[in-house]
Design a protein around this motif. Structure first.
Motif, PDB file in Angstrom:
ATOM      1  N   SER A  64       0.833  -8.921   8.954  1.00 49.61           N
ATOM      2  CA  SER A  64      -0.218  -9.380   8.034  1.00 49.61           C
ATOM      3  C   SER A  64      -1.536  -8.633   8.187  1.00 49.61           C
ATOM      4  N   GLY A  65      -1.699  -7.876   9.268  1.00 49.54           N
ATOM      5  CA  GLY A  65      -2.939  -7.136   9.479  1.00 49.54           C
ATOM      6  C   GLY A  65      -4.037  -8.033  10.011  1.00 49.54           C
ATOM      7  N   SER A  74     -10.742  -2.506  -3.669  1.00 51.98           N
ATOM      8  CA  SER A  74     -10.754  -1.966  -2.315  1.00 51.98           C
ATOM      9  C   SER A  74     -10.264  -0.527  -2.276  1.00 51.98           C
ATOM     10  N   SER A  75     -10.876   0.257  -1.405  1.00 57.50           N
ATOM     11  CA  SER A  75     -10.355   1.585  -1.086  1.00 57.50           C
ATOM     12  C   SER A  75      -9.337   1.395   0.019  1.00 57.50           C
ATOM     13  N   VAL A  76      -8.195   2.056  -0.131  1.00 52.72           N
ATOM     14  CA  VAL A  76      -7.085   1.861   0.791  1.00 52.72           C
ATOM     15  C   VAL A  76      -6.598   3.203   1.300  1.00 52.72           C
ATOM     16  N   GLU A  77      -6.205   3.230   2.556  1.00 58.96           N
ATOM     17  CA  GLU A  77      -5.498   4.370   3.131  1.00 58.96           C
ATOM     18  C   GLU A  77      -4.145   3.846   3.565  1.00 58.96           C
ATOM     19  N   VAL A 118      -1.638  -8.475   2.231  1.00 61.32           N
ATOM     20  CA  VAL A 118      -1.868  -8.184   3.650  1.00 61.32           C
ATOM     21  C   VAL A 118      -3.307  -7.716   3.809  1.00 61.32           C
ATOM     22  N   LYS A 119      -3.780  -7.780   5.033  1.00 64.55           N
ATOM     23  CA  LYS A 119      -5.129  -7.295   5.330  1.00 64.55           C
ATOM     24  C   LYS A 119      -5.026  -5.866   5.838  1.00 64.55           C
ATOM     25  N   ARG A 120      -6.164  -5.259   6.051  1.00 61.14           N
ATOM     26  CA  ARG A 120      -6.174  -3.891   6.589  1.00 61.14           C
ATOM     27  C   ARG A 120      -5.368  -3.847   7.885  1.00 61.14           C
ATOM     28  N   GLY A 121      -4.586  -2.794   8.001  1.00 59.11           N
ATOM     29  CA  GLY A 121      -3.728  -2.645   9.176  1.00 59.11           C
ATOM     30  C   GLY A 121      -2.379  -3.308   9.011  1.00 59.11           C
ATOM     31  N   GLY A 122      -2.163  -4.002   7.895  1.00 56.23           N
ATOM     32  CA  GLY A 122      -0.912  -4.710   7.664  1.00 56.23           C
ATOM     33  C   GLY A 122       0.190  -3.790   7.159  1.00 56.23           C
ATOM     34  N   ASP A 151       7.774   0.677   1.103  1.00 56.69           N
ATOM     35  CA  ASP A 151       7.426   0.207   2.444  1.00 56.69           C
ATOM     36  C   ASP A 151       6.057   0.789   2.701  1.00 56.69           C
ATOM     37  N   VAL A 152       5.036  -0.063   2.745  1.00 55.54           N
ATOM     38  CA  VAL A 152       3.630   0.377   2.845  1.00 55.54           C
ATOM     39  C   VAL A 152       3.032  -0.126   4.138  1.00 55.54           C
TER      40      VAL A 152
END
Length: 152
Positions: A64-65, A74-77, A118-122, A151-152
């Motif tokens: 879940s991050g 949001s900007s996402v990597e 999910v949150k960042r890092g999820g 799968d992210v």
């Protein structure tokens, strides 16, 4: 009165028949229900214990991050792998040293819905109906009306 009811009926029929057509192409997206069996089979065959979103998106949260909550602005990597439901990989960046960077409002609807779960890092697995991916138009090597797995 009878003419008004007939006109209203024709108007409703036209609205229902044109619902879902893209203005740019005139094509009609496939209904999520028509792809659901194939999507569920993919999940079963690949040990994906999914949850169904009201949109028809199937997802499994792997982690879940712990970072910030995401939204469509949001900007996402992200590192990700995209597959067709037959298992063929059509895109991946997991072998790259740097994650892909994008704003969620610039990606397919399935990601706009799924990534904020999910949150960042999820980490999340997404099985996306074609209507939330590239619909009846397709994109590059993705044919029209093709559900996708990420799968992210």
């Amino acid at each position: 009165m009878k003419k008004s009811l007939i006109a209203l009926g024709l108007l409703i029929t036209f609205a229902v028949l044109s619902c879902g057509k893209t203005q740019d192409t005139g094509c009609t997206p496939v209904a999520v229900a028509a792809e659901k069996d194939a999507m569920v089979k993919f999940c079963t065959d690949n040990s994906i214990t999914y949850t169904e979103h009201p949109s028809g998106l199937l997802y499994q949260i792997m982690n879940s991050g712990t970072g910030a909550t995401l939204d469509v602005n949001s900007s996402v990597e992200a590192f990700y792998t995209g597959k067709f439901l037959n298992g063929v990989v059509f895109q991946t960046n997991t072998n790259q040293p740097i994650a892909a960077r994008f704003t969620l409002n610039a990606v397919i609807d399935g990601w706009k819905i799924g990534i904020p779960l999910v949150k960042r890092g999820g980490r999340i697995r997404l099985v996306i109906p074609s209507s939330l991916a590239y619909s009846c138009v397709g994109n590059d090597n993705i044919p029209p009306n093709t559900p996708l797995y990420f799968d992210v």
